[in-house]
Design a protein around this motif. Structure first.
Motif, mmCIF file in Angstrom:
data_model
loop_
_atom_site.group_PDB
_atom_site.id
_atom_site.type_symbol
_atom_site.label_atom_id
_atom_site.label_comp_id
_atom_site.label_asym_id
_atom_site.label_seq_id
_atom_site.Cartn_x
_atom_site.Cartn_y
_atom_site.Cartn_z
ATOM 1 N N ARG A 245 0.836 -1.210 0.000
ATOM 2 C CA ARG A 245 0.000 0.000 0.000
ATOM 3 C C ARG A 245 0.867 1.254 0.000
ATOM 4 O O ARG A 245 0.554 2.228 -0.699
ATOM 5 N N GLN B 199 2.057 1.715 -3.435
ATOM 6 C CA GLN B 199 0.999 2.219 -4.311
ATOM 7 C C GLN B 199 0.791 3.717 -4.113
ATOM 8 O O GLN B 199 0.689 4.473 -5.097
ATOM 9 N N ILE B 200 0.727 4.167 -2.867
ATOM 10 C CA ILE B 200 0.545 5.595 -2.597
ATOM 11 C C ILE B 200 1.711 6.390 -3.167
ATOM 12 O O ILE B 200 1.526 7.449 -3.795
ATOM 13 N N THR B 201 2.926 5.888 -2.973
ATOM 14 C CA THR B 201 4.113 6.575 -3.488
ATOM 15 C C THR B 201 4.055 6.679 -5.004
ATOM 16 O O THR B 201 4.329 7.748 -5.576
ATOM 17 N N ALA B 202 3.695 5.590 -5.669
ATOM 18 C CA ALA B 202 3.601 5.605 -7.132
ATOM 19 C C ALA B 202 2.546 6.595 -7.609
ATOM 20 O O ALA B 202 2.754 7.311 -8.609
ATOM 21 N N GLU B 203 1.423 6.662 -6.911
ATOM 22 C CA GLU B 203 0.349 7.588 -7.294
ATOM 23 C C GLU B 203 0.776 9.047 -7.110
ATOM 24 O O GLU B 203 0.300 9.925 -7.849
ATOM 25 N N LEU B 204 1.640 9.320 -6.159
ATOM 26 C CA LEU B 204 2.128 10.682 -5.947
ATOM 27 C C LEU B 204 3.211 11.055 -6.954
ATOM 28 O O LEU B 204 3.271 12.204 -7.425
ATOM 29 N N ALA C 265 3.677 9.720 -10.034
ATOM 30 C CA ALA C 265 3.239 9.674 -11.433
ATOM 31 C C ALA C 265 2.935 11.053 -12.020
ATOM 32 O O ALA C 265 3.434 11.395 -13.104
ATOM 33 N N PRO C 266 2.131 11.893 -11.355
ATOM 34 C CA PRO C 266 1.855 13.208 -11.950
ATOM 35 C C PRO C 266 3.082 14.107 -12.003
ATOM 36 O O PRO C 266 3.197 14.946 -12.910
ATOM 37 N N THR D 150 -0.928 10.631 4.359
ATOM 38 C CA THR D 150 -1.896 9.686 3.800
ATOM 39 C C THR D 150 -1.823 8.341 4.511
ATOM 40 O O THR D 150 -2.849 7.742 4.854
ATOM 41 N N ASP E 19 -10.628 10.651 3.728
ATOM 42 C CA ASP E 19 -9.802 11.375 2.762
ATOM 43 C C ASP E 19 -10.081 12.873 2.777
ATOM 44 O O ASP E 19 -9.152 13.691 2.736
#
Length: 395
Positions: A108, A111-116, A118-119, A140, A150
């Motif tokens: 998890r 995943q959070i790191t990748a989502e941050l 990516a942009p 988060t 959230d």
């Protein structure tokens, strides 16, 4: 890195402070208000203070010397207690931060790191890694663990910044933020009573309602304290760790060539970088009786500063301690998370977040470098923790 260079960069301890720390491992000093206190800076001596029950956190609070977010709460928090009260509360939350639970969180956190990231990668350089990654990642994660919705996370972050202010905000604004945060946590507890979930806060509610293991005030204060502790400290160390790597390009290149060194690099960051800037900072205790420490007698009811950053730069514990070295043997012996009964509950979670984030940043941003000289990286002042205001990078 030269001592002069270290003085100019905000992620290290100034050379003058390091020299002060190394004058003697145990010695008296006088505060600006004229109060006589004791400073402990050697690794062996700091560990002794942290492990010896004669050095009491509760006594420090009784004397009005406790500092930190917990000090502004009306009710004492876990960090202001001695055993057995401290042990009782610590056991309630320790399971959520066990090694097994933390290992299970890795996917998890990834995943959070990748989502941050990516942009940031999609937009291209330059970028502010403090706003884009360092702050939102730990906030988060801890909010998910505790079960904070959230939509409420940004509100909480605004309150938290004011609560830990030591001058950046007016006292009345800090107190208003504290009142709002405590009120919010009390409302969140009631909401989870009506609609239970599987969060850590829900576990604490169960311990309160079904087993009477803590009071309602303790429940609310503990929830606020965990949120405060789980955000700013990790964000600051992540930002300063990335600065340290970019300021030491040879070490950064070594880490890129061998990603298996990331855990060692994280321990070196925790040892080398500093959360704050005060020369007498650290964990505050008070003696409950006369105590002999390293041949020096500290009288009863004396306030003692166990300076963890100083211990992490003790040359007896770490040869050539002013050198940043991601391959350093024994770096994990640092006391950045405290020691003994008061070692940070979230230490393994913080290390996981740092490992995942640093590894992901190096993989996503080849040629990562600062866009400003290291001495011009902006820091936030007037807070208990000297965090980054921004981390401007390119790649």
């Amino acid at each position: 890195m030269t001592a002069e260079h270290a003085d100019r960069s905000g992620y290290t301890t100034p050379a003058a402070v390091r020299e002060l720390w190394r004058q003697a491992p145990v010695r008296a000093f006088t505060t600006e208000s004229g109060e006589r206190r004791w400073l402990v800076t050697g690794m062996e001596q700091v560990r002794a203070v942290m492990a010896d029950p004669r050095f009491s956190r509760a006594e420090a609070r009784r004397l009005g010397a406790a500092i930190g977010p917990a000090a502004v709460f009306r009710n004492t928090g876990i960090n202001d207690l001695d055993p057995p009260e401290h042990t009782r509360l610590r056991r309630l939350v320790a399971g959520a931060f066990s090694a097994r639970r933390i290992r299970a969180l890795r996917p998890r956190v990834q995943q959070i790191t990748a989502e941050l990231i990516a942009p940031l990668a999609a937009a291209g350089p330059p970028a502010d890694l403090a706003a884009g990654l360092c702050y939102p990642l730990p906030v988060t994660v801890i909010c998910e663990i505790l079960g904070v919705p959230d939509e409420d996370r940004e509100r909480f972050r605004g309150w938290a910044e004011r609560v830990v202010s030591t001058g950046a905000y007016p006292p009345e604004e800090a107190l208003a933020a504290l009142k709002a945060m405590v009120g919010y946590m009390a409302e969140l507890v009631e909401a989870k009573r009506r609609d239970p979930d599987e969060s850590l806060l829900q576990d604490l509610i169960t311990a309160r309602d079904e087993r009477d293991r803590l009071s309602e005030d303790e429940l609310v204060t503990l929830g606020c304290g965990l949120l405060l502790a789980g955000g700013e400290s990790t964000a600051t160390m992540l930002g300063k760790g990335l600065v340290a790597l970019m300021d030491n390009p040879g070490q950064l290149a070594l880490l890129r060539s061998d990603p298996s060194l990331v855990p060692s690099a994280v321990d070196e960051v925790l040892r080398y970088a500093t959360l704050g800037v005060h020369p007498y900072g650290g964990h505050i205790r008070a003696t409950v009786g006369d105590v002999d420490l390293d041949g020096t007698t500290i009288p009863a009811h004396s306030v003692v500063h166990a300076c963890l950053p100083a211990a992490n730069l003790d040359p007896k514990a770490f040869p050539d301690p002013d050198r940043f070295d991601v391959t350093r043997e024994g770096a994990a012996d640092h006391v950045a998370f405290g020691y003994a009964m008061h070692r940070c509950l979230g230490a393994q979670l913080a290390k996981l977040e740092l490992e995942v984030a640093i590894g992901a940043v190096l993989a996503a941003f080849p040629g990562l470098r600062l866009t400003v000289p290291v001495e011009d990286v902006p820091y936030k002042h007037g807070f208990l923790i000297t965090g980054l205001r921004a981390l401007p990078v390119t790649w």
